[in-house]
Design a protein around this motif. Structure first.
Motif, PDB file in Angstrom:
ATOM      1  N   PHE A  20     -14.369   2.728 -45.083  1.00 44.37           N
ATOM      2  CA  PHE A  20     -15.700   2.190 -44.779  1.00 44.37           C
ATOM      3  C   PHE A  20     -16.432   3.115 -43.827  1.00 44.37           C
ATOM      4  CE2 PHE A  20     -12.791   0.098 -41.815  1.00 44.37           C
ATOM      5  CZ  PHE A  20     -13.444   0.067 -40.595  1.00 44.37           C
ATOM      6  N   ALA A  21     -17.764   3.093 -43.922  1.00 47.49           N
ATOM      7  CA  ALA A  21     -18.622   3.922 -43.082  1.00 47.49           C
ATOM      8  C   ALA A  21     -19.008   3.182 -41.816  1.00 47.49           C
ATOM      9  CB  ALA A  21     -19.873   4.324 -43.862  1.00 47.49           C
ATOM     10  N   ASP A  22     -19.388   3.970 -40.809  1.00 50.09           N
ATOM     11  CA  ASP A  22     -19.810   3.472 -39.503  1.00 50.09           C
ATOM     12  C   ASP A  22     -21.137   4.171 -39.197  1.00 50.09           C
ATOM     13  OD1 ASP A  22     -20.246   3.257 -36.754  1.00 50.09           O
ATOM     14  OD2 ASP A  22     -18.123   3.325 -36.263  1.00 50.09           O
ATOM     15  N   VAL A  23     -22.243   3.415 -39.198  1.00 47.80           N
ATOM     16  CA  VAL A  23     -23.558   4.062 -39.171  1.00 47.80           C
ATOM     17  C   VAL A  23     -24.489   3.414 -38.152  1.00 47.80           C
ATOM     18  CG1 VAL A  23     -23.408   4.819 -41.581  1.00 47.80           C
ATOM     19  CG2 VAL A  23     -24.416   2.581 -41.044  1.00 47.80           C
ATOM     20  N   SER A  24     -25.595   4.109 -37.893  1.00 49.09           N
ATOM     21  CA  SER A  24     -26.647   3.638 -36.994  1.00 49.09           C
ATOM     22  C   SER A  24     -27.962   4.237 -37.482  1.00 49.09           C
ATOM     23  CB  SER A  24     -26.358   4.070 -35.558  1.00 49.09           C
ATOM     24  OG  SER A  24     -26.434   5.491 -35.449  1.00 49.09           O
ATOM     25  N   TYR A  25     -28.967   4.291 -36.601  1.00 51.61           N
ATOM     26  CA  TYR A  25     -30.249   4.833 -37.029  1.00 51.61           C
ATOM     27  C   TYR A  25     -30.203   6.345 -37.223  1.00 51.61           C
ATOM     28  CZ  TYR A  25     -31.687   6.776 -32.471  1.00 51.61           C
ATOM     29  OH  TYR A  25     -31.793   7.521 -31.327  1.00 51.61           O
ATOM     30  N   PHE A  26     -29.082   6.984 -36.881  1.00 49.18           N
ATOM     31  CA  PHE A  26     -28.916   8.411 -37.184  1.00 49.18           C
ATOM     32  C   PHE A  26     -28.745   8.639 -38.686  1.00 49.18           C
ATOM     33  CE2 PHE A  26     -27.375   8.182 -32.743  1.00 49.18           C
ATOM     34  CZ  PHE A  26     -28.313   9.028 -32.170  1.00 49.18           C
ATOM     35  N   GLN A  27     -28.459   7.585 -39.433  1.00 53.75           N
ATOM     36  CA  GLN A  27     -28.394   7.648 -40.891  1.00 53.75           C
ATOM     37  C   GLN A  27     -29.524   6.801 -41.482  1.00 53.75           C
ATOM     38  OE1 GLN A  27     -25.373   6.790 -39.092  1.00 53.75           O
ATOM     39  NE2 GLN A  27     -24.855   8.974 -39.123  1.00 53.75           N
ATOM     40  N   VAL A  28     -29.706   6.932 -42.782  1.00 57.47           N
ATOM     41  CA  VAL A  28     -30.693   6.097 -43.468  1.00 57.47           C
ATOM     42  C   VAL A  28     -30.152   4.679 -43.560  1.00 57.47           C
ATOM     43  CG1 VAL A  28     -31.564   8.039 -44.806  1.00 57.47           C
ATOM     44  CG2 VAL A  28     -29.738   6.603 -45.759  1.00 57.47           C
ATOM     45  N   PRO A  29     -31.003   3.668 -43.760  1.00 55.57           N
ATOM     46  CA  PRO A  29     -30.492   2.312 -43.991  1.00 55.57           C
ATOM     47  C   PRO A  29     -29.625   2.249 -45.240  1.00 55.57           C
ATOM     48  CG  PRO A  29     -32.829   2.267 -43.442  1.00 55.57           C
ATOM     49  CD  PRO A  29     -32.473   3.701 -43.679  1.00 55.57           C
ATOM     50  N   VAL A  30     -28.712   1.303 -45.265  1.00 57.46           N
ATOM     51  CA  VAL A  30     -27.824   1.144 -46.402  1.00 57.46           C
ATOM     52  C   VAL A  30     -28.591   0.646 -47.622  1.00 57.46           C
ATOM     53  CG1 VAL A  30     -27.182  -1.250 -45.825  1.00 57.46           C
ATOM     54  CG2 VAL A  30     -25.560   0.199 -47.074  1.00 57.46           C
ATOM     55  N   ASP A  31     -28.076   0.970 -48.818  1.00 58.47           N
ATOM     56  CA  ASP A  31     -28.627   0.421 -50.058  1.00 58.47           C
ATOM     57  C   ASP A  31     -27.489   0.202 -51.042  1.00 58.47           C
ATOM     58  OD1 ASP A  31     -28.084   2.882 -51.408  1.00 58.47           O
ATOM     59  OD2 ASP A  31     -30.067   3.671 -50.910  1.00 58.47           O
ATOM     60  N   ASP A  32     -27.825  -0.144 -52.270  1.00 59.48           N
ATOM     61  CA  ASP A  32     -26.805  -0.528 -53.247  1.00 59.48           C
ATOM     62  C   ASP A  32     -25.954   0.640 -53.744  1.00 59.48           C
ATOM     63  OD1 ASP A  32     -27.585  -3.137 -53.041  1.00 59.48           O
ATOM     64  OD2 ASP A  32     -28.630  -3.216 -54.970  1.00 59.48           O
ATOM     65  N   SER A  33     -26.234   1.849 -53.297  1.00 57.16           N
ATOM     66  CA  SER A  33     -25.366   2.972 -53.653  1.00 57.16           C
ATOM     67  C   SER A  33     -24.109   3.018 -52.782  1.00 57.16           C
ATOM     68  CB  SER A  33     -26.121   4.305 -53.528  1.00 57.16           C
ATOM     69  OG  SER A  33     -26.479   4.571 -52.177  1.00 57.16           O
ATOM     70  N   TYR A  34     -24.048   2.200 -51.740  1.00 51.69           N
ATOM     71  CA  TYR A  34     -22.876   2.189 -50.865  1.00 51.69           C
ATOM     72  C   TYR A  34     -21.653   1.731 -51.663  1.00 51.69           C
ATOM     73  CZ  TYR A  34     -19.800   1.199 -46.929  1.00 51.69           C
ATOM     74  OH  TYR A  34     -18.737   1.173 -46.070  1.00 51.69           O
ATOM     75  N   PRO A  35     -20.529   2.480 -51.637  1.00 47.66           N
ATOM     76  CA  PRO A  35     -19.452   2.218 -52.592  1.00 47.66           C
ATOM     77  C   PRO A  35     -18.283   1.375 -52.103  1.00 47.66           C
ATOM     78  CG  PRO A  35     -19.155   4.391 -51.626  1.00 47.66           C
ATOM     79  CD  PRO A  35     -20.391   3.796 -50.991  1.00 47.66           C
ATOM     80  N   PHE A  36     -18.224   0.990 -50.823  1.00 48.11           N
ATOM     81  CA  PHE A  36     -17.017   0.386 -50.284  1.00 48.11           C
ATOM     82  C   PHE A  36     -17.200  -1.108 -49.989  1.00 48.11           C
ATOM     83  CE2 PHE A  36     -16.831   4.908 -48.722  1.00 48.11           C
ATOM     84  CZ  PHE A  36     -15.932   5.328 -49.688  1.00 48.11           C
ATOM     85  N   GLY A  37     -16.069  -1.788 -49.719  1.00 47.79           N
ATOM     86  CA  GLY A  37     -16.082  -3.239 -49.538  1.00 47.79           C
ATOM     87  C   GLY A  37     -16.206  -3.708 -48.108  1.00 47.79           C
ATOM     88  N   ILE A  38     -16.303  -2.788 -47.159  1.00 45.44           N
ATOM     89  CA  ILE A  38     -16.515  -3.085 -45.737  1.00 45.44           C
ATOM     90  C   ILE A  38     -17.599  -2.138 -45.257  1.00 45.44           C
ATOM     91  CG2 ILE A  38     -15.443  -3.243 -43.452  1.00 45.44           C
ATOM     92  CD1 ILE A  38     -12.698  -3.191 -44.916  1.00 45.44           C
ATOM     93  N   LEU A  39     -18.434  -2.591 -44.328  1.00 45.93           N
ATOM     94  CA  LEU A  39     -19.447  -1.730 -43.720  1.00 45.93           C
ATOM     95  C   LEU A  39     -19.523  -2.037 -42.234  1.00 45.93           C
ATOM     96  CD1 LEU A  39     -21.832   0.320 -43.938  1.00 45.93           C
ATOM     97  CD2 LEU A  39     -23.326  -1.664 -44.328  1.00 45.93           C
ATOM     98  N   SER A  40     -19.681  -0.975 -41.427  1.00 49.25           N
ATOM     99  CA  SER A  40     -19.844  -1.126 -39.988  1.00 49.25           C
ATOM    100  C   SER A  40     -21.157  -0.467 -39.565  1.00 49.25           C
ATOM    101  CB  SER A  40     -18.668  -0.455 -39.259  1.00 49.25           C
ATOM    102  OG  SER A  40     -18.813  -0.536 -37.857  1.00 49.25           O
ATOM    103  N   PHE A  41     -21.981  -1.191 -38.801  1.00 48.40           N
ATOM    104  CA  PHE A  41     -23.258  -0.630 -38.365  1.00 48.40           C
ATOM    105  C   PHE A  41     -23.617  -1.167 -36.988  1.00 48.40           C
ATOM    106  CE2 PHE A  41     -24.034  -4.298 -41.069  1.00 48.40           C
ATOM    107  CZ  PHE A  41     -24.956  -5.055 -40.355  1.00 48.40           C
TER     108      PHE A  41
END
Length: 273
Positions: A6-27
């Motif tokens: 799973f990815a770990d993101v903030s405003y340093f990345q773009v907002p998440v969308d439906d291309s995200y491939p995993f079953g957990i997300l951390s933001f």
């Protein structure tokens, strides 16, 4: 066994969308009293993704600061304004020495932890994040049973209570594991070893069983437990060691109803021969 990325993101990345491939997300929600500009979009997507089955759960984290009570209150306010806390949301305390005092900060961090567990109603739903040095230096006195995401780029820190490993910041430490994912590109990436997304959710108190039980009122929970206990006794006997009136099995132990049915079937088969 399956591992979960799973990815770990903030405003340093773009907002998440439906291309995200995993079953957990951390933001991130906030850094002290600074509110992450991408939080609202990420939170709305994560809630929809959990409801649709795309995600098993999601983590909302805040960067811990010495003004711990204000930091927690900002986190709570942001989540509440977004309609939360969602039933599959986990809160994570991001503990790092960058910009923070070194040395034992346990009092403030534990204060934040207990505020959050009171809010969410389940200690499992509050986890921590740190690298090995910050963990032992800044949080030496910790709540029992604390679960951690351990940061170690190029090596596994194996922190006490570690539930996942942040293995890269997207700069080449993955050792063959992804250095990022859509739509973010290179970013902090984590792995929960030998755990499916559903396993991870259950370990953090937001799995399907926990959700089912929380939907029941106290009377319904007690009734369900009583019925389950009755069924268990019927199958295993009052002490879990079979029923003496059904005779002994081949191991010299009291038979269960299943053992007794098998013995009856064997006896009938012998008669048919």
């Amino acid at each position: 066994m399956v591992d979960s990325l799973f990815a770990d993101v903030s405003y340093f990345q773009v907002p998440v969308d439906d291309s995200y491939p995993f079953g957990i997300l951390s933001f991130r929600s906030n850094d002290g009293d600074f509110r992450d500009p991408n939080f609202a979009a990420n939170y709305a997507w994560a809630c929809q993704a959990v409801d649709s089955g795309r995600l098993a759960c999601f983590i909302v984290y805040f960067y811990s600061r010495p003004n711990w009570l204000e930091t927690v209150n900002v986190h709570r306010e942001m989540v509440e304004r977004a309609g939360g806390p969602h039933r599959r949301m986990i809160t994570m305390i991001d503990l790092e020495s960058g910009g923070n005092p070194r040395g034992n900060q346990s009092d403030g961090i534990n204060g934040a932890y207990w505020q959050l567990t009171d809010w969410l109603g389940d200690r499992r739903r509050v986890i921590g994040y740190a690298n090995q040095g910050d963990f032992f230096d800044m949080w030496p006195e910790r709540p029992d049973g604390l679960r951690m995401v351990g940061a170690g780029y190029g090596r596994n820190p194996n922190l006490p209570g570690q539930i996942a490993h942040q293995y890269t910041d997207g700069q080449g430490y993955g050792g063959g594991l992804p250095e990022g994912c859509p739509p973010f590109g290179d970013c902090d990436m984590n792995i929960a070893y030998a755990m499916s997304p559903q396993d991870f959710a259950a370990a953090c108190g937001v799995g399907i069983e926990e959700e089912f039980m929380s939907a029941l009122n106290e009377f319904e929970q007690r009734e369900l437990l009583d019925k389950t206990r009755d069924i268990w006794i019927q199958l295993r006997g009052p002490e879990g060691e079979g029923w003496p009136q059904l005779g002994k099995n081949e191991h010299g132990k009291n038979r269960t109803p299943v053992d007794a049915l098998a013995a009856i079937d064997d006896a009938l088969e012998d008669q048919r021969k």
